[in-house]
Design a protein around this motif. Structure first.
Motif, PDB file in Angstrom:
ATOM      1  N   VAL A 183       0.850  -1.269  -0.085  1.00 21.09           N
ATOM      2  CA  VAL A 183      -0.017  -0.036  -0.025  1.00 21.09           C
ATOM      3  C   VAL A 183       0.771   1.284  -0.051  1.00 21.09           C
ATOM      4  N   LYS A 184       0.472   2.089  -0.843  1.00 24.82           N
ATOM      5  CA  LYS A 184       0.936   3.738  -0.791  1.00 24.82           C
ATOM      6  C   LYS A 184       0.207   4.605   0.074  1.00 24.82           C
ATOM      7  N   TYR A 185       0.784   5.067   1.094  1.00 27.71           N
ATOM      8  CA  TYR A 185       0.163   6.017   1.965  1.00 27.71           C
ATOM      9  C   TYR A 185       0.468   7.297   1.938  1.00 27.71           C
ATOM     10  N   ALA A 186      -0.341   8.175   2.363  1.00 27.96           N
ATOM     11  CA  ALA A 186      -0.142   9.599   2.174  1.00 27.96           C
ATOM     12  C   ALA A 186       0.874   9.633   3.346  1.00 27.96           C
ATOM     13  N   ASN A 187       1.916  10.505   3.164  1.00 29.66           N
ATOM     14  CA  ASN A 187       2.932  10.608   4.308  1.00 29.66           C
ATOM     15  C   ASN A 187       2.898  12.015   5.019  1.00 29.66           C
ATOM     16  N   VAL A 188       1.939  12.673   4.820  1.00 28.37           N
ATOM     17  CA  VAL A 188       1.890  14.245   5.558  1.00 28.37           C
ATOM     18  C   VAL A 188       0.387  14.364   5.710  1.00 28.37           C
ATOM     19  N   LEU A 189       0.120  15.095   6.620  1.00 30.00           N
ATOM     20  CA  LEU A 189      -1.312  15.249   6.985  1.00 30.00           C
ATOM     21  C   LEU A 189      -1.651  16.772   6.354  1.00 30.00           C
ATOM     22  N   ASN A 190      -2.816  16.986   5.886  1.00 29.49           N
ATOM     23  CA  ASN A 190      -3.497  18.145   5.259  1.00 29.49           C
ATOM     24  C   ASN A 190      -2.901  18.948   4.283  1.00 29.49           C
ATOM     25  N   SER A 191      -2.174  18.059   3.387  1.00 31.94           N
ATOM     26  CA  SER A 191      -1.573  18.691   2.174  1.00 31.94           C
ATOM     27  C   SER A 191      -1.598  17.408   1.141  1.00 31.94           C
ATOM     28  N   TRP A 192      -1.788  18.019  -0.109  1.00 32.48           N
ATOM     29  CA  TRP A 192      -1.881  16.893  -1.197  1.00 32.48           C
ATOM     30  C   TRP A 192      -0.526  16.537  -1.572  1.00 32.48           C
ATOM     31  N   VAL A 193      -0.361  15.051  -1.609  1.00 32.30           N
ATOM     32  CA  VAL A 193       0.755  14.485  -2.151  1.00 32.30           C
ATOM     33  C   VAL A 193       0.690  13.678  -3.247  1.00 32.30           C
ATOM     34  N   VAL A 194       1.458  13.303  -4.250  1.00 32.40           N
ATOM     35  CA  VAL A 194       1.100  12.429  -5.436  1.00 32.40           C
ATOM     36  C   VAL A 194       2.114  11.364  -5.100  1.00 32.40           C
ATOM     37  N   ASP A 195       1.804  10.028  -5.315  1.00 31.25           N
ATOM     38  CA  ASP A 195       2.754   9.072  -5.307  1.00 31.25           C
ATOM     39  C   ASP A 195       2.165   8.032  -6.528  1.00 31.25           C
ATOM     40  N   SER A 196       3.232   6.947  -6.695  1.00 31.71           N
ATOM     41  CA  SER A 196       2.961   6.124  -7.878  1.00 31.71           C
ATOM     42  C   SER A 196       3.253   4.745  -7.462  1.00 31.71           C
ATOM     43  N   ILE A 197       2.731   3.865  -7.917  1.00 35.76           N
ATOM     44  CA  ILE A 197       3.073   2.355  -8.011  1.00 35.76           C
ATOM     45  C   ILE A 197       3.424   1.668  -9.226  1.00 35.76           C
ATOM     46  N   VAL A 198       4.755   1.297  -9.504  1.00 37.26           N
ATOM     47  CA  VAL A 198       5.065   0.624 -10.815  1.00 37.26           C
ATOM     48  C   VAL A 198       5.190  -0.838 -10.498  1.00 37.26           C
ATOM     49  N   ALA A 199       4.514  -1.487 -11.237  1.00 37.54           N
ATOM     50  CA  ALA A 199       4.501  -2.985 -10.993  1.00 37.54           C
ATOM     51  C   ALA A 199       4.234  -3.672 -12.294  1.00 37.54           C
ATOM     52  N   ASP A 200       4.857  -4.938 -12.416  1.00 39.78           N
ATOM     53  CA  ASP A 200       4.694  -5.668 -13.476  1.00 39.78           C
ATOM     54  C   ASP A 200       3.501  -6.832 -13.251  1.00 39.78           C
ATOM     55  N   ALA A 201       2.530  -6.767 -14.271  1.00 37.91           N
ATOM     56  CA  ALA A 201       1.392  -7.591 -14.172  1.00 37.91           C
ATOM     57  C   ALA A 201       1.794  -9.192 -14.002  1.00 37.91           C
ATOM     58  N   PRO A 202       1.561 -10.038 -12.995  1.00 36.90           N
ATOM     59  CA  PRO A 202       1.761 -11.319 -13.142  1.00 36.90           C
ATOM     60  C   PRO A 202       1.598 -12.118 -14.511  1.00 36.90           C
ATOM     61  N   PRO A 203       2.402 -13.302 -14.658  1.00 40.62           N
ATOM     62  CA  PRO A 203       2.087 -14.032 -15.915  1.00 40.62           C
ATOM     63  C   PRO A 203       0.679 -14.597 -16.108  1.00 40.62           C
TER      64      PRO A 203
END
Length: 684
Positions: free
Chosen positions: A126-146
């Motif tokens: 899980v990617k969580y927000a790491n600060v309170l009361n402010s917008w943060v943008v994050d990404s998950i980059v992952a390969d689709a399983p076979p």
């Protein structure tokens, strides 16, 4: 008391904006949560254990975001299934705004992979927000399983029975095939004039950077008094600069606007800007202004709502005013301190149908004090021009003290105080939610900003204990260039003591008056021993004690509110602290300080008293007449006007050269050579 600057670039950077990519590249449907149906964003599915709402604030992109509030202890949210190709890398990007918790709490997102037979394969972290009361943008980059056939894109709330936060601008695409081209961006947005006067038209100039040179449109959308946005095209354009004209509006109207730019593949939005026409409006009152009467008038002016967060609110006149307001249909909510909850006046409010709670409701404790003294008036109706905040040191109880109050018309400030009130109330409705109520150290910072600007005026707002406001008192004091002047009820903080001593050692003028109680002012002797001009207050009837919590910095900034400069004030109690930059407000507080400083036995030179000249060496207080050791003197008033010559008789009877008694005030003495030799203060 309004100031203005006619031209200012209010944002110079590539304004953060996600592009809305063409569907040949973007794999998510309705990633900005703009479209909704039956309480759920279109294209998404809702899990059990969460409440969803289409939010207009905060918003990262477009007009809406999604709010996720847990209804239990299980993690839940929304999801969308998207077909994938096994072995291909995908990127899942989301903007998050956490309200309750970070790390493994608040809001977050992840990818779960499934087979064509709907069998679960695995999930990413899980990617969580790491600060309170402010917008943060994050990404998950992952390969689709076979053996993956589709990805389940989850945005979830990780909070127990509370609002976890918000999400916006979700995007999912093949990592090797991001949305086509480079989106345009706004490099500057200029409003001229920056703070228009009532009924004065203004212009907005937007400059757009477009590396692909394929801009197809630039539009401005504006809203009046929080109504719907209406779009307008530019009056003209030149070299990627677009010029928009907006008509003038009435004083107090709140104007919001944002810009949109489109190219072949992308749509980008600027931040949303806002301002109140006419700026802040201040009124300042002190103990001699009859604060009970002023508060009664403030309550009488309410037409829609009164949110009262007040330590003592049982004065019979004020109770009558509140009951009368309720009779007019005004919505009233009151938070007081548990010490006074059973006062007859408070119980009379309750018996008249006004909801009242104290700091110890629900899971909260009464180990701290609900020490605020603020009221928000008429915020939330359709008229921003009547949005006011009342705050200061004045309690609406049985006793009169030396106190101060400031009222401010500002929709943004009223909104900020309302957010704090709702946090303590547990809801935004007329009925409190005691299970959701948070007071004292259970509170979090619920404000998206703490600084409010209108022209040359600025207001900083902080709450205890979540903002630890004493740090801002120390910081502003440390920046003093000429003087610090203060009136304080209780002063126990050694960090602020050390700041003032350091200023004094640097040659900054530091003067203070303390309530005459060493037990709550242990730093007094330290300041005095350091050579600082500090005095015990000299308070006379009908006032009982010095109750102010005020500092004036450089006769330019005023620090006020309910917070004493103590450990409890900044670290435990429910308090509010305002810092105001406004020259007229500062001057009023300076005159008030001078009167109490002199009454306490302090001495101000001629320049400090307002004549602009050097320093006097002697101060004499008198009622009827005053004797001098020498004759041949001249008495003049603070404006420099000659009042009377004193000859060999060596005394002054308090009359001018026409034999008329002079008014109480400050007078100065020159010798026969014209040198300033003393100051006289006529008491009555």
């Amino acid at each position: 008391m309004n100031g203005k600057r006619y031209l200012k670039i209010i944002w110079i950077l590539g304004l953060l904006a996600f592009a809305t990519y063409s569907h040949s590249q973007e794999l998510i449907t309705n990633g900005s949560f703009e479209d909704w149906s039956n309480g759920v964003p279109t294209g998404w599915l809702k899990e059990s254990g969460v409440n969803l709402s289409q939010a207009t604030n905060p918003v990262y992109h477009g007009n809406y975001s999604i709010a996720l509030q847990a209804t239990g202890t299980a993690n839940a949210g929304v999801y969308q299934d998207v077909s994938v190709t096994p072995g291909v890398s995908y990127t899942f990007k989301v903007a998050l705004f956490a309200v309750n918790g970070t790390g493994t709490k608040g809001v977050g997102f992840l990818i779960s992979w499934f087979t064509s037979g709907n069998s679960f394969i695995s999930s990413t972290d899980v990617k969580y927000a790491n600060v309170l009361n402010s917008w943060v943008v994050d990404s998950i980059v992952a390969d689709a399983p076979p053996d993956a056939a589709y990805a389940r894109l989850r945005i979830r709330c990780y909070a127990d029975n509370v609002l976890g936060g918000y999400a916006d601008k979700a995007s999912f695409y093949r990592t090797d095939s991001p949305p086509q081209g480079t989106p345009p961006s706004f490099t500057s947005i200029v409003r001229n004039p920056e703070y228009p006067e009532p009924n004065q038209p203004f212009n907005v100039v937007a400059t757009v950077s477009d590396p692909d040179n394929d801009i197809v449109a630039c539009s401005l959308y504006y809203s009046l008094n929080f109504g719907s946005f209406q779009g307008i095209g530019p009056d003209s354009s030149r070299n990627n600069s677009y010029y928009f004209g907006i008509p003038g509006q009435n004083s107090g109207f709140f104007v919001r606007y944002y810009l949109l730019a489109k190219d072949q593949y992308h749509t980008v939005f600027s931040d949303t800007f806002g301002f109140q026409v006419g700026g802040f409006s201040f009124s300042v009152y002190f103990e001699n202004d009859n604060l009970v009467e002023r508060l009664g008038e403030f309550i009488h002016g309410a037409t829609y709502s009164l949110d009262c967060c007040y330590y003592e609110i049982f004065n019979s006149t004020i109770v009558d005013s509140l009951i009368a307001a309720k009779g007019r249909g005004v919505r009233i909510r009151i938070i007081t301190d548990s010490t006074y909850y059973n006062e007859a006046g408070v119980q009379r409010l309750i018996s008249n149908g006004i909801p009242v709670i104290h700091e110890g409701v629900g899971a909260n404790s009464t180990d701290h004090i609900m020490h605020n003294k603020f009221i928000v008036r008429d915020f939330g109706d359709s008229d921003p021009s009547n949005d006011f905040v009342w705050t200061g040191s004045f309690n609406a109880g049985d006793y009169l003290h030396v106190d101060n109050v400031v009222t401010i018309r500002s929709t943004e400030l009223a909104d900020a105080y309302t957010k704090e009130f709702n946090q303590m109330w547990g809801s935004s409705s007329i009925s409190p939610d005691t299970l959701a109520s948070r007071t004292g150290t259970r509170k979090s910072d619920v404000l998206s900003k703490h600084i409010f600007i209108s022209g040359s005026d600025t207001i900083w707002l902080y709450f205890s204990p979540q903002d630890n406001p004493i740090q801002y008192v120390c910081n502003f004091a440390a920046k003093a260039r000429s003087s610090i002047s203060y009136l304080i009820y209780s002063f126990t903080r050694y960090d602020l003591r050390d700041t003032l001593i350091s200023l004094h050692n640097r040659g900054i003028s530091v003067r203070g008056v303390h309530e005459d109680n060493a037990g709550i002012n242990p730093v007094f002797s330290d300041l005095q021993n350091a050579g600082i001009e500090v005095y015990w207050a000299n308070i006379s009837s009908p006032y009982n004690l010095l109750h102010a919590k005020v500092m004036i910095v450089d006769t330019a900034y005023v620090i006020t509110g309910s917070m004493n400069w103590s450990n409890n004030g900044t670290g435990d109690n429910d308090e509010n602290l305002l810092i105001i930059r406004n020259s007229s407000v500062a001057r009023l507080y300076w005159e008030w300080f001078k009167a109490h400083f002199i009454e306490a036995g302090g001495y101000l030179g001629v320049k400090d008293a307002g004549t602009g000249e050097g320093t006097v060496t002697k101060t004499i207080l008198f009622y009827d007449d005053v004797k001098f050791p020498v004759g041949n003197l001249v008495i003049f008033d603070a404006s420099g006007r000659e009042v009377k010559k004193v000859g060999s008789e060596k005394y002054w009877d308090g009359k001018d050269s026409q034999g008329r008694l002079v008014k109480p005030g400050i007078y100065f003495v020159r010798d026969e050579k014209g040198n300033l030799t003393g100051r006289l203060i006529k008491i009555k």
